[in-house]
Design an enzyme around this catalytic site. Sequence first.
Site, PDB file in Angstrom:
ATOM      1  N   ASP A 197      -1.476   2.805  -1.149  1.00  0.00           N
ATOM      2  CA  ASP A 197      -0.846   3.035   0.157  1.00  0.00           C
ATOM      3  C   ASP A 197      -1.702   4.048   0.917  1.00  0.00           C
ATOM      4  OD1 ASP A 197       1.113   2.989   2.229  1.00  0.00           O
ATOM      5  OD2 ASP A 197       2.030   4.802   1.429  1.00  0.00           O
ATOM      6  N   SER A 198      -1.410   4.205   2.205  1.00  0.00           N
ATOM      7  CA  SER A 198      -2.089   5.241   2.987  1.00  0.00           C
ATOM      8  C   SER A 198      -1.754   6.615   2.427  1.00  0.00           C
ATOM      9  CB  SER A 198      -1.615   5.182   4.442  1.00  0.00           C
ATOM     10  OG  SER A 198      -0.232   5.482   4.505  1.00  0.00           O
ATOM     11  N   CYS A 236       8.289   0.208   6.770  1.00  0.00           N
ATOM     12  CA  CYS A 236       7.187   1.083   6.342  1.00  0.00           C
ATOM     13  C   CYS A 236       7.644   1.708   5.033  1.00  0.00           C
ATOM     14  CB  CYS A 236       6.941   2.150   7.410  1.00  0.00           C
ATOM     15  SG  CYS A 236       5.857   3.491   6.837  1.00  0.00           S
ATOM     16  N   THR A 237       6.766   1.687   4.042  1.00  0.00           N
ATOM     17  CA  THR A 237       7.204   2.126   2.710  1.00  0.00           C
ATOM     18  C   THR A 237       7.555   3.617   2.668  1.00  0.00           C
ATOM     19  OG1 THR A 237       4.866   2.331   2.054  1.00  0.00           O
ATOM     20  CG2 THR A 237       5.983   0.288   1.494  1.00  0.00           C
ATOM     21  N   HIS A 238       6.980   4.405   3.574  1.00  0.00           N
ATOM     22  CA  HIS A 238       7.363   5.827   3.625  1.00  0.00           C
ATOM     23  C   HIS A 238       8.842   5.969   4.009  1.00  0.00           C
ATOM     24  CE1 HIS A 238       3.012   6.613   3.731  1.00  0.00           C
ATOM     25  NE2 HIS A 238       3.271   7.901   3.548  1.00  0.00           N
ATOM     26  N   GLY A 289      -0.911   4.197  10.592  1.00  0.00           N
ATOM     27  CA  GLY A 289      -0.131   3.495  11.627  1.00  0.00           C
ATOM     28  C   GLY A 289      -0.731   3.463  13.007  1.00  0.00           C
ATOM     29  N   CYS A 295       1.914  -1.141   1.428  1.00  0.00           N
ATOM     30  CA  CYS A 295       1.792  -0.588   2.777  1.00  0.00           C
ATOM     31  C   CYS A 295       1.839  -1.751   3.762  1.00  0.00           C
ATOM     32  CB  CYS A 295       0.456   0.150   2.889  1.00  0.00           C
ATOM     33  SG  CYS A 295       0.125   0.810   4.526  1.00  0.00           S
ATOM     34  N   ASN A 296       2.857  -1.744   4.618  1.00  0.00           N
ATOM     35  CA  ASN A 296       2.998  -2.831   5.602  1.00  0.00           C
ATOM     36  C   ASN A 296       1.834  -2.836   6.588  1.00  0.00           C
ATOM     37  OD1 ASN A 296       6.088  -3.852   5.394  1.00  0.00           O
ATOM     38  ND2 ASN A 296       5.936  -1.708   4.869  1.00  0.00           N
ATOM     39  N   THR A 297       1.394  -1.632   6.977  1.00  0.00           N
ATOM     40  CA  THR A 297       0.352  -1.510   7.988  1.00  0.00           C
ATOM     41  C   THR A 297      -0.982  -2.038   7.447  1.00  0.00           C
ATOM     42  OG1 THR A 297       1.485   0.555   8.561  1.00  0.00           O
ATOM     43  CG2 THR A 297      -0.593   0.131   9.666  1.00  0.00           C
TER      44      THR A 297
HETATM   45  N1  DGL Z   1       3.394   3.320   4.251  1.00  0.00           N
HETATM   46  C1  DGL Z   1       2.784   2.596   5.249  1.00  0.00           C
HETATM   47  C2  DGL Z   1       3.457   1.320   5.669  1.00  0.00           C
HETATM   48  O1  DGL Z   1       4.215   0.762   4.915  1.00  0.00           O
HETATM   49  C3  DGL Z   1       1.880   3.201   6.255  1.00  0.00           C
HETATM   50  C4  DGL Z   1       2.255   4.367   6.982  1.00  0.00           C
HETATM   51  C5  DGL Z   1       1.100   4.985   7.749  1.00  0.00           C
HETATM   52  O2  DGL Z   1       0.178   5.454   7.094  1.00  0.00           O
HETATM   53  O3  DGL Z   1       1.169   5.015   8.971  1.00  0.00           O
HETATM   54  O4  DGL Z   1       3.223   0.839   6.734  1.00  0.00           O
END
Ligand code: DGL
Length: 269
Positions: free
Chosen positions: A13-14, A186-188, A46, A76-78
């Site tokens: 992930d990021s 977003c996984t966060h 993001g 990570c979706n992004t």
């Molecule tokens: N956790 C990430 C996601 O699912 C990325 C968040 C980011 O770094 O902006 O998109």
Amino acid sequence: MTPSQNYSIGVIDSGVGGISVLKCIRDYLPHENLIYVADSKFAPYGEKTSEEITRRVLTVFEFLDMHKLKSVVVACNTATAASIQILRDQFNYPIIGMEPAVKPASMLSKNKVVGVLATSGTLLSAKFSALLEHHGSDIHFITQPCSGLVELVEQGDFKSPDLMALLKQYIDPLLKENIDTLVLGCTHYSFLKPIIQVMMPSHIEIVDTGDAVAKHLKHILVEKKLLSLSHTAGKLDFWTNSLDPNAASVIEKLWGMDSNTFSYKGLWS
Ligand code: DGL
């Protein structure tokens, strides 16, 4: 190198958000060896361009490639929206991506009004537009980019006044539109689910994707005959390039399990 059953699974992930997915993977696949890589020094992704994100993700894969891997989950979706095809074209093991839970939400919603919280990168991507087009023709989707949330989760903040104020700013417009389902894209943000839940009426369903991704990963490993044959608990290594002196304690807090269940490796780049 042909992947084999005793190789590890990479999860990237990021930053620390993908730990929400890692927990689901650990539940479904307790005997697998897992290597988590956080690119925290370059988070958030993001608001970066797809080219910048792809460059970072390829750097993470370059590091991961020093290990023997049988699959990688891009938690990570992004990053999935920006780079998944490039990764799949380049590596010979299964690469699992993530996308906001638009399909399950469209089936759950009774009043057909669904909110989506995600990063700008995800919401502006061609992949996300295609997802809405495919699953959302009869649904009114209200999308909300959430600048600033990732940075707070990276610091292990789930409940400060600043976080609450930011969340309120993002959630209130969705409540005004009378959503009955909210997608955490977003996984966060999955780590903020408990606080988001108390900020909204209880009838609103919150959906995220960690569980579905873990289930899918297991399915793929079974299908490709790559499931571990071990009967003992798998190893878990956390790698981060975060320069924050609290990085290890944030990871420990987010993982939320006995720290004996993982080893912290510190800087990877
Ligand atoms: N956790 C990430 C996601 O699912 C990325 C968040 C980011 O770094 O902006 O998109």
